[in-house]
Structure formats: structure tokens, C-alpha cells
Design an enzyme around this catalytic site. Structure first.
Site, mmCIF file in Angstrom:
data_model
loop_
_atom_site.group_PDB
_atom_site.id
_atom_site.type_symbol
_atom_site.label_atom_id
_atom_site.label_comp_id
_atom_site.label_asym_id
_atom_site.label_seq_id
_atom_site.Cartn_x
_atom_site.Cartn_y
_atom_site.Cartn_z
ATOM 1 N N SER A 9 0.779 -1.359 0.054
ATOM 2 C CA SER A 9 0.006 -0.018 0.126
ATOM 3 C C SER A 9 0.817 1.187 -0.015
ATOM 4 C CB SER A 9 -0.760 0.148 1.223
ATOM 5 O OG SER A 9 -1.443 1.367 1.318
ATOM 6 N N HIS A 34 -1.546 -1.489 -3.977
ATOM 7 C CA HIS A 34 -2.735 -1.303 -3.175
ATOM 8 C C HIS A 34 -3.048 0.293 -2.910
ATOM 9 C CE1 HIS A 34 -6.244 -2.463 -0.106
ATOM 10 N NE2 HIS A 34 -5.500 -1.416 0.822
ATOM 11 N N ASP A 36 -5.110 3.277 -0.895
ATOM 12 C CA ASP A 36 -5.981 3.563 0.046
ATOM 13 C C ASP A 36 -6.603 4.851 -0.151
ATOM 14 O OD1 ASP A 36 -6.032 1.264 1.824
ATOM 15 O OD2 ASP A 36 -3.892 1.723 2.052
ATOM 16 N N HIS A 67 -8.874 0.395 -2.664
ATOM 17 C CA HIS A 67 -9.603 0.375 -1.473
ATOM 18 C C HIS A 67 -10.351 1.625 -1.162
ATOM 19 C CE1 HIS A 67 -9.107 -0.857 3.217
ATOM 20 N NE2 HIS A 67 -10.484 -0.738 2.609
ATOM 21 N N MET A 69 -12.036 3.643 1.061
ATOM 22 C CA MET A 69 -12.797 4.009 2.620
ATOM 23 C C MET A 69 -13.594 5.176 2.583
ATOM 24 S SD MET A 69 -9.393 2.552 4.645
ATOM 25 C CE MET A 69 -8.459 2.631 2.902
ATOM 26 N N MET A 138 -10.487 -6.570 7.033
ATOM 27 C CA MET A 138 -9.502 -5.554 7.681
ATOM 28 C C MET A 138 -9.011 -6.167 8.959
ATOM 29 S SD MET A 138 -9.204 -2.651 5.738
ATOM 30 C CE MET A 138 -8.314 -1.806 6.976
ATOM 31 N N GLY A 143 -7.985 3.366 8.413
ATOM 32 C CA GLY A 143 -7.652 4.970 8.480
ATOM 33 C C GLY A 143 -5.986 5.075 8.717
ATOM 34 N N GLY A 178 -1.438 -4.502 9.546
ATOM 35 C CA GLY A 178 -0.369 -5.057 10.716
ATOM 36 C C GLY A 178 0.041 -6.225 9.882
ATOM 37 N N GLY A 198 1.618 -2.235 4.153
ATOM 38 C CA GLY A 198 1.952 -0.732 4.166
ATOM 39 C C GLY A 198 3.411 -0.297 4.738
ATOM 40 N N SER A 199 3.302 -0.076 5.955
ATOM 41 C CA SER A 199 4.513 0.269 6.601
ATOM 42 C C SER A 199 5.668 -0.901 6.551
ATOM 43 C CB SER A 199 4.420 0.629 8.106
ATOM 44 O OG SER A 199 3.367 -0.278 8.711
#
Ligand code: DX5
Ligand code: ZN
Length: 217
Positions: A9, A34, A36, A67, A69, A138, A143, A178, A198-199
Site C-alpha cells: 500500500s 494497493h 487506499d 480500497h 474507505m 480488515m 484509517g 498489521g 503498508g509500513s
């Protein structure tokens, strides 16, 4: 067990250098990008819209996994389809007429996905399973990147895999939130097809190594 697809992401990337970020995703051997999309209402932060997807499209060859949101995702699907999205996923919590929206995305020639936040049970989307191309589970409250995976959510992956093996739908099961080297084997064992990261991806200097480890190779 088949290796899952890896979908980094760009939420965790430097937004002033997103073209480089999507090129890095390609180079690392990941499968999907991905994207967001946050509206500041369904979730507190704001990110970007279809123009960003269109501008990034020429910079990489991976599948674009959007995605949404957002509230009123129906207002965005045409523009994202035109921008080069391959999968367009919306939250069932944001939409009343989910069957209609899945059909509208598919009528645009795109794959349609449905997502559930951690507090939404699989039973809430069971009637939609025969009509969806992807279920995005999720594993954090959406967020923000960098949160810890809520392990109980993995039970939903098992439930979805069991329903599919009984012939209810042909969707991919994706997980978001996560995902890291530490949580990867637990997630793979639950039976996912796609892992969003992501991270963990953008913080890791060895991106290709991370992708291989997430895939379990
Ligand atoms: C969170 C987003 C995720 C996010 C995941 O609302 O939907 O895609 O980028 O970030 P990590 O992998 O850092 O949990
Ligand atoms: Zn996401």
C-alpha cells in the site's frame, strides 16, 4: 498451500514520490499496488482520488487494487475505472445497496470487492459472497497504517475459506492491516490469497526479501 499475492500500500510511502513508490513495488517482485482512498468521513484522514491513480498508472505494470474507505463510493467508481483500477473494493458499512454496487463495478469491466472492518462479522456479507470477486478483511480499524493486527480477525478468513470451499462464491480473500514478517505465517495459515502491506514494506530496506518472506518462499 499456494503463495499469496503481495499488495504493498502506497499509504506508507512518501506522497511526494509516489511514482518511485509504485516502481519499487514492481521491482520488489510484489504483485499488486494497493491504493487506499480515504474521504475524511468514513475514516478521519484524507488521501487521494482517481487522478492520482491515473497519474501513477504509467509508472508500473502491477494490478491496481483500489480500497475505497469512503461514504458514497458509487460516486467514484467510474472515475477509478477510467483511471486504470483493476479491483475496486468498497466497505459494506458505507453502503446500503451493496449488490447493486458490485454489479455496477463489474459492468465497468472491473473486479469488484467488498470489505469489512474488524467489528463486522462475515455473516453481514454472506448474501454478497456469490457476487463478489474479492473480500477484503480488515485486521485493523481502517484509517491509519502502522497499527497492530487484531488476531481474532483471522477467524473470518477461515470462515470465508470454508464457505468458498462449500461452493459459495469464487472470491479472493485479502487481508489488510498489521501484515509484517512477524505476522505473515499466522496469516498464511489462515488461508489468504492476497496480503496488503503498508509500513512493513516501505520501512524495510530489503523489499524483495520481505516480499519473499511474506509469500513464505
Ligand atoms: C489502513 C489501510 C491499509 C494500510 C495498512 O486503513 O487500509 O491498507 O496501508 O498499513 P499497515 O500495513 O502499515 O498496517
Ligand atoms: Zn487498504
Amino acid at each position: 498451500m499456494k503463495s499469496p499475492l503481495i499488495a504493498p500500500s502506497v499509504l506508507a510511502a512518501d506522497f511526494s514520490r509516489l511514482a518511485e513508490a509504485v516502481a519499487q513495488i514492481d521491482e520488489a517482485g510484489a504483485d499488486w499496488v494497493h491504493l487506499d482512498v480515504m474521504d475524511g468521513k468514513f475514516v478521519p484522514p484524507l488521501t487521494f482520488g482517481p487522478k492520482m491513480a491515473a497519474d501513477l498508472r504509467p509508472h508500473c505494470s502491477s494490478v491496481f487494487d483500489v480500497h475505497l474507505m469512503v461514504f458514497h463510493p458509487e460516486n467514484l467508481i467510474e472515475d477509478f475505472a477510467r483511471a486504470g483500477a483493476d479491483y475496486i473494493t468498497f466497505h459494506t458499512e458505507a453502503v446500503i445497496h451493496s449488490h447493486r454496487l458490485l454489479g455496477a463495478i463489474q459492468d465497468l469491466g472491473k473486479k469488484a470487492g467488498i470489505s469489512i472492518v474488524p467489528s463486522t462479522p462475515v455473516s453481514a456479507i454472506e448474501p454478497l459472497l456469490p457476487y463478489t470477486d474479492l473480500v477484503l478483511v480488515m485486521t485493523v480499524n481502517p484509517g491509519y497504517g502502522g497499527q497492530s493486527l487484531i488476531p481474532d480477525c483471522l477467524e473470518k478468513v477461515r470462515t470465508l475459506a470454508a464457505l468458498r470451499s462449500r461452493g459459495i462464491g469464487e472470491y479472493l480473500i485479502s487481508i489488510d492491516g498489521g501484515v509484517s514478517r512477524l505476522t505473515a505465517s499466522l496469516i498464511r495459515e489462515a488461508g489468504v490469497d492476497v496480503m496488503v502491506t503498508g509500513s512493513a514494506f516501505f520501512d524495510d530496506p530489503d523489499k524483495a526479501g520481505l516480499v519473499r518472506e511474506l509469500k513464505g518462499e
